[in-house]
Design a protein around this motif. Structure first.
Motif, PDB file in Angstrom:
ATOM      1  N   TYR A   5      87.888  61.494   8.718  1.00 13.31           N
ATOM      2  CA  TYR A   5      88.510  60.219   8.378  1.00 13.31           C
ATOM      3  C   TYR A   5      89.957  60.490   7.975  1.00 13.31           C
ATOM      4  O   TYR A   5      90.227  61.207   7.018  1.00 13.31           O
TER       5      TYR A   5
ATOM      6  N   GLN B 187      87.223  63.867  20.183  1.00 16.79           N
ATOM      7  CA  GLN B 187      87.882  62.605  20.510  1.00 16.79           C
ATOM      8  C   GLN B 187      89.208  62.486  19.768  1.00 16.79           C
ATOM      9  O   GLN B 187      89.477  63.240  18.826  1.00 16.79           O
TER      10      GLN B 187
ATOM     11  N   GLY C  49      75.507  59.117  12.375  1.00 17.38           N
ATOM     12  CA  GLY C  49      76.617  58.916  13.301  1.00 17.38           C
ATOM     13  C   GLY C  49      77.961  58.744  12.631  1.00 17.38           C
ATOM     14  O   GLY C  49      78.992  58.676  13.314  1.00 17.38           O
ATOM     15  N   ASP C  50      77.982  58.667  11.307  1.00 14.33           N
ATOM     16  CA  ASP C  50      79.253  58.538  10.590  1.00 14.33           C
ATOM     17  C   ASP C  50      79.930  59.879  10.385  1.00 14.33           C
ATOM     18  O   ASP C  50      81.066  59.940   9.897  1.00 14.33           O
ATOM     19  N   SER C  51      79.266  60.959  10.742  1.00 12.92           N
ATOM     20  CA  SER C  51      79.883  62.280  10.630  1.00 12.92           C
ATOM     21  C   SER C  51      81.135  62.315  11.497  1.00 12.92           C
ATOM     22  O   SER C  51      81.078  62.078  12.709  1.00 12.92           O
ATOM     23  N   ALA C  52      82.266  62.596  10.876  1.00 17.74           N
ATOM     24  CA  ALA C  52      83.564  62.536  11.567  1.00 17.74           C
ATOM     25  C   ALA C  52      84.635  62.968  10.573  1.00 17.74           C
ATOM     26  O   ALA C  52      84.355  63.233   9.407  1.00 17.74           O
TER      27      ALA C  52
ATOM     28  N   ARG D  10      89.294  57.004  12.253  1.00 19.87           N
ATOM     29  CA  ARG D  10      88.125  57.888  12.324  1.00 19.87           C
ATOM     30  C   ARG D  10      88.262  58.734  13.580  1.00 19.87           C
ATOM     31  O   ARG D  10      88.578  58.213  14.660  1.00 19.87           O
ATOM     32  N   GLN D  11      88.044  60.023  13.432  1.00 18.73           N
ATOM     33  CA  GLN D  11      88.125  60.937  14.566  1.00 18.73           C
ATOM     34  C   GLN D  11      86.787  61.641  14.744  1.00 18.73           C
ATOM     35  O   GLN D  11      86.411  62.494  13.942  1.00 18.73           O
ATOM     36  N   ASN D  12      86.079  61.264  15.801  1.00 20.16           N
ATOM     37  CA  ASN D  12      84.836  61.940  16.124  1.00 20.16           C
ATOM     38  C   ASN D  12      85.128  63.249  16.834  1.00 20.16           C
ATOM     39  O   ASN D  12      86.199  63.426  17.419  1.00 20.16           O
TER      40      ASN D  12
END
Lengths: 115, 114
Positions: free
Chosen positions: A90, A41, A85-88, A36-38
Motif C-alpha cells: 500500500y 503489477q 486477497g488484500d495482501s499487497a 495498492r500494488q499487487n
C-alpha cells in the motif's frame, strides 16, 4: 526536505483482522493519494484527497476499506476485515496540487501479508 | 478506461548494452506520460515526464523517452546501461484534465549484469 513517510513498513495479520496504515505527506502538499500494488503489477489508485476532501474514491472497496484525512495533512487507510486477497503493498503519494501538472512523490509503502 | 501496456516483464542486459523498454497506452485524448523507477529497497521515483512540446524527453541518469502520438507509445531508452540501473521501471499515464490519476503499467524488471 523529508519525503513521504509511511508506517508500518511491514504488517502480517490473520484474515478477518483489522489493519491500519498511516501516511504523512511532504509538507505543504495538499493532495494525497493511496495506491495498492499487487505482486507483479503496477500501483492502482484507491483514493485521492485534496486537503480533507476525498475527490476520487471510485476504486476504493468501500465494504471493507475506509480512509480519512481529518486535518488535511496525515492520512489513515483502514481495512476491516482483511481478506487474503488484500495482501499487497500500500503506497501513499503526495503532490502540491491535484492537477496533472504536479509530480507525485511516493512513500516507501507498507507491505501487508494476510494469512 | 485507459490502460498502459509494458511489453517486457523481465529484461537482462550486460553493462554498456543499449536499452529500450516499450510502453503503449490506450487513451485517445490528450495525455501526460511518465516513467518511474524503483531501485531495490527504495521507493518509486520519477525518471522523466512528457506534458507537451518536444516529443523527445530527457530525464535523469542518461535516460530519455520518445512520445509517438500516432503509435500511442512512450518508449524508454538509454544508450549504455550500468549495473546501477538494475531496477523496476514503470510507465504511467494520466489524462489531461483527469485529476492527476496515474494509470501504471505492470512494470519491467531490468537486471544489468557486470
Amino acid at each position: 526536505e523529508a519525503g513521504v513517510v509511511q508506517s508500518p513498513r511491514y504488517k502480517i495479520i490473520e484474515k478477518k483482522q483489522p489493519v491500519a496504515f498511516w501516511c504523512n505527506p511532504i509538507s505543504g502538499h495538499n493532495t494525497l493519494y493511496w495506491y495498492r500494488q499487487n505482486l507483479g503489477q503496477g500501483p492502482e489508485l484507491l483514493i485521492r484527497y485534496e486537503n480533507e476532501e476525498a475527490v476520487d474514491d471510485s476504486q476504493l472497496p468501500k465494504d471493507r476499506f475506509s480512509a480519512e484525512r481529518l486535518k488535511g495533512v496525515d492520512s489513515t487507510l483502514k481495512i476491516q476485515p482483511a481478506e487474503l486477497g488484500d495482501s499487497a503493498v500500500y503506497l501513499c503519494a503526495s503532490s502540491l496540487a491535484g492537477t496533472t501538472a504536479y509530480e507525485q512523490y511516493f512513500g516507501p509503502g507498507t507491505r501487508l501479508t494476510v494469512t | 478506461a485507459q490502460s498502459v501496456s509494458q511489453h517486457n516483464h523481465h529484461v537482462i542486459l550486460s553493462e554498456a548494452a543499449s536499452l529500450e523498454l516499450g510502453c503503449n497506452y490506450s487513451y485517445g485524448g490528450t495525455v501526460n506520460l511518465f516513467w518511474y523507477v524503483q531501485y531495490p529497497g527504495q521507493h518509486l521515483q520519477l525518471l522523466l515526464k512528457y506534458f507537451s512540446g518536444d516529443p523527445l524527453v530527457k530525464g535523469i541518469k542518461g535516460f530519455e523517452a520518445e512520445f509517438i502520438k500516432s503509435k500511442f507509445s512512450f518508449n524508454l531508452r538509454k544508450p549504455s546501461v550500468q549495473w546501477s540501473d538494475t531496477a523496476e521501471y514503470f510507465c504511467a499515464v494520466n489524462r489531461a484534465g483527469g485529476g492527476n490519476k496515474l494509470t501504471f503499467g505492470t512494470g519491467t524488471q531490468l537486471k544489468v549484469e557486470l
